[in-house]
Design a protein around this motif. Structure first.
Motif, PDB file in Angstrom:
ATOM      1  N   VAL A   1      47.967   8.663  23.834  1.00  0.00           N
ATOM      2  CA  VAL A   1      48.729   8.980  25.038  1.00  0.00           C
ATOM      3  C   VAL A   1      49.421  10.324  24.864  1.00  0.00           C
ATOM      4  CG1 VAL A   1      50.550   8.237  26.615  1.00  0.00           C
ATOM      5  CG2 VAL A   1      49.116   6.524  25.488  1.00  0.00           C
ATOM      6  N   MET A   2      49.382  11.128  25.917  1.00  0.00           N
ATOM      7  CA  MET A   2      50.058  12.435  25.907  1.00  0.00           C
ATOM      8  C   MET A   2      50.996  12.522  27.105  1.00  0.00           C
ATOM      9  SD  MET A   2      48.451  16.320  26.040  1.00  0.00           S
ATOM     10  CE  MET A   2      48.287  16.552  24.269  1.00  0.00           C
ATOM     11  N   ASP A   3      52.137  13.180  26.894  1.00  0.00           N
ATOM     12  CA  ASP A   3      53.144  13.388  27.938  1.00  0.00           C
ATOM     13  C   ASP A   3      53.557  14.848  27.846  1.00  0.00           C
ATOM     14  OD1 ASP A   3      55.432  13.608  29.432  1.00  0.00           O
ATOM     15  OD2 ASP A   3      56.432  11.870  28.578  1.00  0.00           O
ATOM     16  N   MET A   4      53.169  15.673  28.823  1.00  0.00           N
ATOM     17  CA  MET A   4      53.340  17.123  28.726  1.00  0.00           C
ATOM     18  C   MET A   4      54.558  17.614  29.509  1.00  0.00           C
ATOM     19  SD  MET A   4      49.413  18.493  29.094  1.00  0.00           S
ATOM     20  CE  MET A   4      49.722  19.918  28.041  1.00  0.00           C
ATOM     21  N   ASP A   5      55.259  18.582  28.926  1.00  0.00           N
ATOM     22  CA  ASP A   5      56.270  19.328  29.666  1.00  0.00           C
ATOM     23  C   ASP A   5      55.591  20.564  30.255  1.00  0.00           C
ATOM     24  OD1 ASP A   5      58.494  17.741  29.571  1.00  0.00           O
ATOM     25  OD2 ASP A   5      59.352  18.685  27.786  1.00  0.00           O
ATOM     26  N   PHE A   6      54.766  20.305  31.248  1.00  0.00           N
ATOM     27  CA  PHE A   6      53.999  21.337  31.933  1.00  0.00           C
ATOM     28  C   PHE A   6      54.934  22.398  32.514  1.00  0.00           C
ATOM     29  CE2 PHE A   6      54.500  17.359  34.274  1.00  0.00           C
ATOM     30  CZ  PHE A   6      55.341  17.753  35.297  1.00  0.00           C
ATOM     31  N   ARG A   7      54.375  23.532  32.880  1.00  0.00           N
ATOM     32  CA  ARG A   7      55.193  24.557  33.521  1.00  0.00           C
ATOM     33  C   ARG A   7      55.857  23.985  34.777  1.00  0.00           C
ATOM     34  NH1 ARG A   7      50.912  29.256  33.852  1.00  0.00           N
ATOM     35  NH2 ARG A   7      49.536  27.491  33.367  1.00  0.00           N
ATOM     36  N   ALA A   8      57.102  24.346  34.975  1.00  0.00           N
ATOM     37  CA  ALA A   8      58.053  23.801  35.957  1.00  0.00           C
ATOM     38  C   ALA A   8      59.085  22.926  35.269  1.00  0.00           C
ATOM     39  CB  ALA A   8      57.388  23.002  37.075  1.00  0.00           C
ATOM     40  N   SER A   9      58.827  22.506  34.025  1.00  0.00           N
ATOM     41  CA  SER A   9      59.743  21.596  33.333  1.00  0.00           C
ATOM     42  C   SER A   9      61.006  22.305  32.883  1.00  0.00           C
ATOM     43  CB  SER A   9      59.049  20.971  32.116  1.00  0.00           C
ATOM     44  OG  SER A   9      57.937  20.196  32.518  1.00  0.00           O
ATOM     45  N   LYS A  10      62.040  21.509  32.681  1.00  0.00           N
ATOM     46  CA  LYS A  10      63.345  22.015  32.249  1.00  0.00           C
ATOM     47  C   LYS A  10      63.371  22.220  30.742  1.00  0.00           C
ATOM     48  CE  LYS A  10      68.292  21.074  32.747  1.00  0.00           C
ATOM     49  NZ  LYS A  10      69.326  20.117  33.181  1.00  0.00           N
ATOM     50  N   GLY A  11      64.207  23.170  30.293  1.00  0.00           N
ATOM     51  CA  GLY A  11      64.440  23.346  28.871  1.00  0.00           C
ATOM     52  C   GLY A  11      63.757  24.534  28.255  1.00  0.00           C
ATOM     53  N   TYR A  12      62.931  25.250  29.034  1.00  0.00           N
ATOM     54  CA  TYR A  12      62.084  26.300  28.471  1.00  0.00           C
ATOM     55  C   TYR A  12      62.299  27.665  29.109  1.00  0.00           C
ATOM     56  CZ  TYR A  12      59.874  22.001  26.913  1.00  0.00           C
ATOM     57  OH  TYR A  12      59.644  20.769  26.369  1.00  0.00           O
ATOM     58  N   GLY A  13      63.336  27.807  29.899  1.00  0.00           N
ATOM     59  CA  GLY A  13      63.657  29.112  30.438  1.00  0.00           C
ATOM     60  C   GLY A  13      63.175  29.345  31.849  1.00  0.00           C
ATOM     61  N   ARG A  14      63.600  30.490  32.389  1.00  0.00           N
ATOM     62  CA  ARG A  14      63.364  30.833  33.793  1.00  0.00           C
ATOM     63  C   ARG A  14      61.886  30.982  34.128  1.00  0.00           C
ATOM     64  NH1 ARG A  14      60.782  34.944  36.857  1.00  0.00           N
ATOM     65  NH2 ARG A  14      61.751  34.915  38.917  1.00  0.00           N
ATOM     66  N   ASP A  15      61.105  31.663  33.302  1.00  0.00           N
ATOM     67  CA  ASP A  15      59.702  31.906  33.639  1.00  0.00           C
ATOM     68  C   ASP A  15      58.909  30.604  33.660  1.00  0.00           C
ATOM     69  OD1 ASP A  15      60.297  34.557  33.848  1.00  0.00           O
ATOM     70  OD2 ASP A  15      59.418  35.143  31.920  1.00  0.00           O
ATOM     71  N   TRP A  16      59.231  29.698  32.763  1.00  0.00           N
ATOM     72  CA  TRP A  16      58.562  28.390  32.736  1.00  0.00           C
ATOM     73  C   TRP A  16      58.903  27.609  34.005  1.00  0.00           C
ATOM     74  CZ3 TRP A  16      55.018  27.635  29.091  1.00  0.00           C
ATOM     75  CH2 TRP A  16      54.481  26.354  28.914  1.00  0.00           C
ATOM     76  N   ARG A  17      60.164  27.703  34.413  1.00  0.00           N
ATOM     77  CA  ARG A  17      60.624  27.005  35.614  1.00  0.00           C
ATOM     78  C   ARG A  17      59.967  27.547  36.871  1.00  0.00           C
ATOM     79  NH1 ARG A  17      64.480  28.636  39.152  1.00  0.00           N
ATOM     80  NH2 ARG A  17      65.346  30.236  37.773  1.00  0.00           N
ATOM     81  N   THR A  18      59.864  28.865  36.983  1.00  0.00           N
ATOM     82  CA  THR A  18      59.418  29.473  38.240  1.00  0.00           C
ATOM     83  C   THR A  18      57.920  29.752  38.298  1.00  0.00           C
ATOM     84  OG1 THR A  18      59.876  31.713  37.428  1.00  0.00           O
ATOM     85  CG2 THR A  18      61.665  30.557  38.569  1.00  0.00           C
TER      86      THR A  18
END
Length: 822
Positions: free
Chosen positions: A636-653
């Motif tokens: 099983v995998m659970d990804m913090d894909f782009r848009a996720s919290k905790g990784y900075g502005r560029d990851w979020r937007t």
């Protein structure tokens, strides 16, 4: 007393690497750590136990009812916390003295008002503290508790004035309590009405003639005018009378109002009062009386109209009101959406010419804090205001020139995508005219200060990590905060020494750690968890290297026995960005041996949420379900894909104007990692998720039909034009301005791509993602003659299920889908 090292002795991390990864120096970037992390089981598990769906989806009381909503007693010697009452949705309060043993004592209902509150308000010398309990005001002074109000009318927002009086609100009326005289005085009364006027002869021929011809009518007119004038004169000349109310006019709604500590000024924001749209309803088919109920719900982003606010300064010396113009704010009239408008115009065969646009502006509201956007300095001479444009591209901090009655810009945060709805904490240093605030302008949330006499802000923290929850000490010595400085998935407590600029790390724990500073500012109340241990309370001195003691131990014996597999947090290489996609991976025993495995990728909800960290997940049922799958040989995998919290502005937007594109690209990379590193069969992988995760399941199956062999979309968004305004307009603008973004990002436009089995689970009384989303998409599939789907409905469930029977039914269907198709 249980010590922390005994309770969590088995926690481990590869080479304990975080100890050699201090915070970056000011201005120095820090790379994301790509080590594989995991935690170890700390309880004496029974390897013979096999997880069952019935146990996983049962009422979560069986986990042990962990502590919630914890705060300090005013004397800093006791901690209060809530705990769910067994078999009920009610919560009880417990008191845990620091030097006692056990989980604390149940607080009797008769004593609840004596506990204090999460937010104590202090006077200047900290000899008094005020708080609210059940709508009444209480004050602590010299160990004695004084109840100031006892009323069925709710009072709120206590604040001490510079002269020692305590102010509190009742609605939009401000009252002051004088400790010397015991008197309550109304200082300000705000009315959304027109100011009363002296009676006048009505206009019109008949009315004028009536007053000329009928002496009785004329006499009544004179009497009313004299009574009005006499009342005004009495109010002006008699000091016992309350001050005149401030009349703002009809048809307005007060957004917020804040009184200066010297009671000389009031700053408030208003907007036009709008009627609810009668179309915004949701049918409820299962009601107590057997009828169908039309429940009111929020508006859709498609129907939202801007709500500009007026910012008003009231001079209480003379009652005069002054509108504060936004024209001083840099960029107030920029056409920040010019490129978006031009792209959409071109798609319509038109041409857009950029022009000056007077933007709609109002107070900043942050989903992550409860503070006001109006913040007075303790000296009463300065007030800071945080404002936001309704197009979501700018956030300003401004002060008010009280003499000139105008705004003075102090800081502008501009974002071409959208200003984050988190990381907006701000306030004043206590002993200087200096602001502190969080800003994402460097790409990550960091801490800044700005003196009013300085042109530029000073950055206090730096690196590829997020700073949150800043707490200033009353003497301006430290700002405490939480950060994931060592690794995106590990949160610890730090403090900034303001005099030297030095950063001190206060906790060094594996997992997720939140803190509350004690009223005496000497201790930290910690709420700590790991992937395998639900949150418990701990205490430590507020100094570097202090020992940590465990206060609560609420995990059930039943949970302790479970042979749970801790997920590894791995850094999946990305094909589209230089940063990896941090992901949880659950691996069965001997997973590399034998035939290639089946696998499932879980998509977390909320979009802007972090789930591949080392703390206890809010998705505890999914965590247990994933362990059940692992026991049966799944990966099983659970990804913090782009848009996720905790990784900075560029990851979020990354999802700006293209929701469902970067995230699915990340799922493709996740599949590649599973095949390459986890002995997974590419043709035996499924996916599922709820809310935003349900939307992603749609997009994955519709746009990448060969990626997964089956998927389950739970409470899913199918058309973003039907979702709410605050969330959606940040990411996609609004449908009238940017239809391209909505059509690019909404699954309903891509249904023709479905070729693999799809399960759609939809709660019918969901006031977040409406049942209508599923209904419209299902009709679309029917009209396209697509048969690879099934729908399950849940008539009594909201967005977050409440009935164990519903959870069980839902996950049995998900499990059946994977068993049949993988």
């Amino acid at each position: 007393m249980k010590t922390f090292h005994k309770a969590l002795v088995a926690l481990s991390i590869s080479a304990l690497f975080w100890q050699s990864a201090p915070l970056a120096a000011k201005g120095e970037p820090q790379t994301w750590n790509k080590e594989t992390l995991t935690v170890s089981q700390v309880y004496q598990a029974d390897p013979s136990i096999r997880l069952t769906m019935e146990q996983i989806m049962a009422d979560p009381d069986w986990l042990g009812r962990q502590p919630e909503t914890a705060f300090w007693a005013p004397d800093s010697s006791t901690v209060y916390y809530q705990r769910k009452r067994e078999g009920s949705e009610l919560r009880d309060w417990f008191a845990r003295a620091l030097e006692a043993d056990g989980n604390g004592e149940l607080v009797k209902l008769a004593h609840w008002h004596q506990m204090g509150a999460q937010q104590l308000v202090y006077n200047a010398d900290r000899s008094k503290a005020a708080y609210v309990f059940e709508g009444n005001i209480f004050v602590l002074q010299q160990g004695e508790l004084l109840q100031l109000t006892r009323s069925n009318s709710s009072q709120s927002r206590p604040q001490f004035l510079g002269d020692g009086r305590l102010v509190y609100q009742q609605g939009w009326d401000f009252f002051a309590y004088d400790f010397n005289t015991g008197s309550h005085t109304e200082l300000v009364s705000l009315k959304t009405e027109d100011a009363p006027k002296a009676p006048a002869v009505p206009k019109g021929y008949l009315a004028q003639e009536q007053h000329k011809l009928i002496e009785y009518v004329a006499l009544q007119q004179r009497n009313q005018s004299e009574r009005f004038a006499a009342q005004q004169q009495l109010r002006a000349e008699n000091a016992s009378m309350a001050t005149s109310a401030i009349y703002l006019g009809k048809g307005l709604q007060i957004v917020d109002a804040s009184l200066s500590p010297n009671a000389n000024y009031l700053v408030l924001a208003t907007r036009k009062q709008t009627a609810r749209n009668d179309k915004d309803i949701m049918p409820n088919y299962i009601t107590a009386n057997g009828d169908i109920a039309a429940q009111p719900v929020r508006a859709r982003v498609n129907d939202f109209k801007p709500e500009p606010q007026k910012l008003i300064l009231v001079d209480l010396a003379d009652g005069s009101s002054h509108e504060l113009s936004y024209t001083a704010l840099p960029g107030y009239n920029e056409d920040v959406l010019a490129e978006v408008k031009a792209e959409n115009a071109k798609a319509r065969g038109e041409r857009y010419k950029s022009e000056k646009v007077i933007r709609d502006i109002g107070l900043m509201t942050d989903w992550y804090w409860s503070q006001s956007a109006l913040r007075w300095h303790g000296n009463g001479q300065q007030v800071a205001v945080m404002l936001k444009a309704f197009d979501n591209k700018d956030r300003w901090i401004a002060t008010v020139d009280l003499k000139q009655k105008k705004l003075v810009p102090q800081h502008r945060l501009h974002d071409k995508a959208w200003v984050n709805y988190a990381f907006n904490d701000f306030g004043w240093l206590n002993n200087s005219e200096t602001l502190y605030f969080l800003s994402e302008e460097s790409g990550y949330s960091h801490l800044y200060t700005k003196a009013l006499n300085s042109k530029n802000a000073t950055k206090l923290t730096a690196g590829t990590f997020e700073v949150s929850n800043p707490v200033l000490t009353h003497n301006d010595q430290y700002i405490y905060y939480t950060a994931n400085a060592a690794h995106p998935g590990i949160y610890n407590v730090y403090r900034q020494v303001l005099a030297t600029g030095k950063t001190e790390q206060l906790t060094n724990l594996l997992g997720s750690t939140e803190f509350t500073l004690s009223p005496d500012e000497q201790k930290l109340l910690l709420r700590h968890s790991t992937n395998l241990t639900p949150p418990e309370l701990f205490v430590a001195d507020a100094t570097p290297g202090a020992s940590i003691r465990q206060l609560t131990d609420t995990v059930s014996a039943e949970f302790r026995q479970l042979p749970l597999v801790a997920p590894q947090v791995v850094a999946v290489p990305s094909s589209h960005t230089s940063h990896p996609v941090f992901s949880k991976v659950y691996l069965p025993e001997n997973y590399q041996a034998g035939d290639a495995r089946r696998a499932v990728i879980f998509n977390h909800g909320a979009g802007y949420l972090q789930n591949s960290d080392l703390g206890w997940s809010g998705y505890f049922r999914e965590f247990l379900f994933h362990n059940l799958l692992v026991q049966q040989g799944y990966v099983v995998m659970d990804m913090d894909f782009r848009a996720s919290k905790g990784y900075g502005r560029d990851w979020r937007t990354a999802i700006y104007r293209q929701m469902g594109t970067p995230e699915i690209q990340d799922l493709v990379d996740g599949v590649e990692w599973l095949v390459k590193h986890a002995n997974v069969d590419r043709k035996r992988i499924g996916t599922y998720g709820g809310s935003y995760g349900g939307f992603m399941t749609f997009m994955a199956l519709f746009k990448e039909p060969d990626l997964f062999q089956a998927g389950a979309a739970l409470r899913p968004v199918s058309d973003w034009a039907y979702y709410n305004h605050p969330y959606t307009s940040n990411i996609l603008n609004t449908p009238d301005i940017d239809p391209i973004a909505y059509e690019r990002s909404s699954p309903i436009y891509f249904t023709q791509g479905l070729t693999k089995p799809l399960l759609i689970n939809a709660p019918m009384v969901d006031d977040n993602v409406f049942f209508q989303d599923v209904v419209r998409l299902v009709q679309r599939l029917i009209e396209q003659e697509i048969i690879h789907f099934e729908t399950a409905i849940y008539p009594v469930e909201p967005h977050g299920f409440r009935q164990p029977s519903s959870w069980l039914d839902e996950y049995r269907r998900i499990y059946k889908l994977f068993e049949q198709n993988l």
